[in-house]
Scaffold this motif. Structure first.
Motif, PDB file in Angstrom:
ATOM      1  N   THR A 151       0.841  -1.205   0.000  1.00 47.82           N
ATOM      2  CA  THR A 151       0.000   0.000   0.000  1.00 47.82           C
ATOM      3  C   THR A 151       0.871   1.249   0.000  1.00 47.82           C
ATOM      4  OG1 THR A 151      -0.092   0.138   2.424  1.00 47.82           O
ATOM      5  CG2 THR A 151      -1.764  -1.230   1.346  1.00 47.82           C
ATOM      6  N   ARG A 152       0.275   2.376  -0.400  1.00 53.53           N
ATOM      7  CA  ARG A 152       1.030   3.627  -0.439  1.00 53.53           C
ATOM      8  C   ARG A 152       1.510   4.045   0.941  1.00 53.53           C
ATOM      9  NH1 ARG A 152      -1.909   7.682  -4.850  1.00 53.53           N
ATOM     10  NH2 ARG A 152      -1.810   6.231  -6.618  1.00 53.53           N
ATOM     11  N   HIS A 211       9.885   5.846  -0.193  1.00 52.32           N
ATOM     12  CA  HIS A 211      10.651   6.323  -1.347  1.00 52.32           C
ATOM     13  C   HIS A 211      12.049   6.783  -0.959  1.00 52.32           C
ATOM     14  CE1 HIS A 211       7.350   6.125  -4.294  1.00 52.32           C
ATOM     15  NE2 HIS A 211       6.565   6.399  -3.259  1.00 52.32           N
ATOM     16  N   TRP A 253       3.892   1.317  -4.725  1.00 50.94           N
ATOM     17  CA  TRP A 253       4.789   2.273  -5.377  1.00 50.94           C
ATOM     18  C   TRP A 253       4.121   3.034  -6.514  1.00 50.94           C
ATOM     19  CZ3 TRP A 253       9.028   2.809  -2.593  1.00 50.94           C
ATOM     20  CH2 TRP A 253       9.531   1.727  -1.862  1.00 50.94           C
ATOM     21  N   LEU A 254       2.892   2.686  -6.861  1.00 50.10           N
ATOM     22  CA  LEU A 254       2.221   3.345  -7.981  1.00 50.10           C
ATOM     23  C   LEU A 254       1.972   4.823  -7.663  1.00 50.10           C
ATOM     24  CD1 LEU A 254      -0.391   0.594  -8.904  1.00 50.10           C
ATOM     25  CD2 LEU A 254       1.787   1.083 -10.038  1.00 50.10           C
ATOM     26  N   GLY A 255       1.905   5.642  -8.713  1.00 48.10           N
ATOM     27  CA  GLY A 255       1.585   7.054  -8.530  1.00 48.10           C
ATOM     28  C   GLY A 255       2.764   7.979  -8.608  1.00 48.10           C
ATOM     29  N   ARG A 256       3.969   7.421  -8.653  1.00 46.72           N
ATOM     30  CA  ARG A 256       5.155   8.265  -8.758  1.00 46.72           C
ATOM     31  C   ARG A 256       6.148   7.564  -9.684  1.00 46.72           C
ATOM     32  NH1 ARG A 256       8.350  10.217  -3.427  1.00 46.72           N
ATOM     33  NH2 ARG A 256       6.189  10.818  -2.912  1.00 46.72           N
ATOM     34  N   ARG A 285      10.156  -0.418 -12.049  1.00 44.51           N
ATOM     35  CA  ARG A 285       8.907  -0.833 -11.406  1.00 44.51           C
ATOM     36  C   ARG A 285       8.243  -1.899 -12.272  1.00 44.51           C
ATOM     37  NH1 ARG A 285       5.700   4.065 -10.121  1.00 44.51           N
ATOM     38  NH2 ARG A 285       4.830   3.875 -12.211  1.00 44.51           N
TER      39      ARG A 285
END
Length: 330
Positions: free
Chosen positions: A260-261, A266, A295-298, A306
């Motif tokens: 999860t975020r 990072h 890790w999604l979204g950046r 990725r």
């Protein structure tokens, strides 16, 4: 394949329904849930009507009905009316798929392989031996990647959805299923091609606070199938411990899993990607694989990749060792 005109064997029907052969034989001995006709008067041979009766027995026991009561109801269903016959070996069904969802597990599986449906049945009944046997068969028949993506993951997701929608019921099912999947993956990793390679390893670790390690165990097993060296550190690895592990092992790559975020770290990923080691003049840093949906979204920073799934992760790492991705067993 057995001649369906004379019925199928106990082992075959057990695989279809997601139970162990021992369970089927036990139901016959204890509760009279057996085939109407036996070959040569001794060997069990199961007709479509017999399979439908066992299917009803599975459905009832999975929903919590005591076995003796479930057996009485299943026997009555066979004798009082023509039961709904499940798919049999001579029915025209697409390879690896069921024709219809069908009853039995109580889990929201959707359109999945028959093996996933059988695994779900066994897990809901808490039939550990059957779960173990079905996982071993799936890995042997389909290989690690297919078994993970098309059998293990759909069943795990279905259990998770059921757990979330039933006020913490099915927690025991999730624990049992996860434990057996972890055992099967670790066994697959251990039994991969033996390697005594001096090559630098791949470090596999969950970021701090992340407890979901099964995807990394699948990656470890997939790399072991190809004889590639790994170092698995498991769930929730503290930042200091990860830093020490990277510096001491000098890995080719580091796979960091985040579900999860909220657990995606990072800054830690950048630190690992910037960690150089080796002799002066030939120092290098590992490639960091940002694995998992957290890790999604950046966009990945320099030195990071990725992968979108297990096959891509295996392919990326294999190429770092100079191996073609197409040779992965799927």
């Amino acid at each position: 394949m057995s001649d369906t005109a004379h019925g199928i064997t106990t082992g075959a029907v057990a695989r279809r329904l997601g139970v162990s052969p021992t369970t089927v034989r036990s139901w016959d001995r204890r509760y009279g849930i057996g085939p109407a006709v036996r070959a040569d008067g001794r060997h069990r041979r199961w007709s479509p009507a017999d399979i439908a009766m066992l299917d009803e027995m599975c459905r009832l026991t999975a929903s919590g009905v005591p076995p003796a009561e479930a057996a009485r109801a299943a026997r009555q269903a066979r004798t009082s009316a023509e039961p709904a016959v499940p798919d049999v070996p001579d029915a025209p069904v697409a390879p690896g798929r069921t024709r219809r969802p069908g009853p039995g597990s109580g889990l929201p599986l959707g359109d999945v392989r028959q093996e996933a449906r059988g695994l779900a049945r066994a897990a809901v009944r808490l039939d550990g031996p059957a779960v173990e046997g079905l996982l071993q068969e799936a890995l042997a028949e389909h290989g690690l990647v297919t078994a993970w993506q098309e059998i293990m993951v759909p069943t795990l997701h279905a259990v998770g959805r059921k757990w979330e929608s039933s006020e913490d019921r099915y927690v025991e099912v999730e624990h049992l299923l996860s434990w057996h999947i972890s055992t099967a993956l670790r066994r697959a990793a251990v039994t991969g091609p033996a390697t005594a390679s001096p090559a630098a390893p791949v470090v596999l670790a969950c970021v701090p606070g992340e407890q979901h390690s099964l995807p990394l165990e699948a990656l470890a097993a997939g790399l072991a199938e190809r004889g590639l060296p790994t170092r698995m550190f498991g769930a929730a690895v503290p930042a200091e411990a990860l830093d020490a592990a990277v510096r001491r092992s000098g890995p080719v790559a580091v796979a960091l899993w985040s579900q999860t975020r909220s657990t995606a770290h990072h800054a830690l990923a950048r630190h690992v990607a910037g960690t150089a080691f080796g002799v002066r003049g030939a120092r290098r840093a590992p490639v960091v694989l940002l694995a998992g949906p957290g890790w999604l979204g950046r966009p990945p920073a320099p030195g990071m990749m990725r992968p979108t799934g297990l096959p891509e992760a295996i392919g990326v790492i294999s190429r770092l060792y100079g191996e073609p991705a197409a040779s992965a067993k799927e």
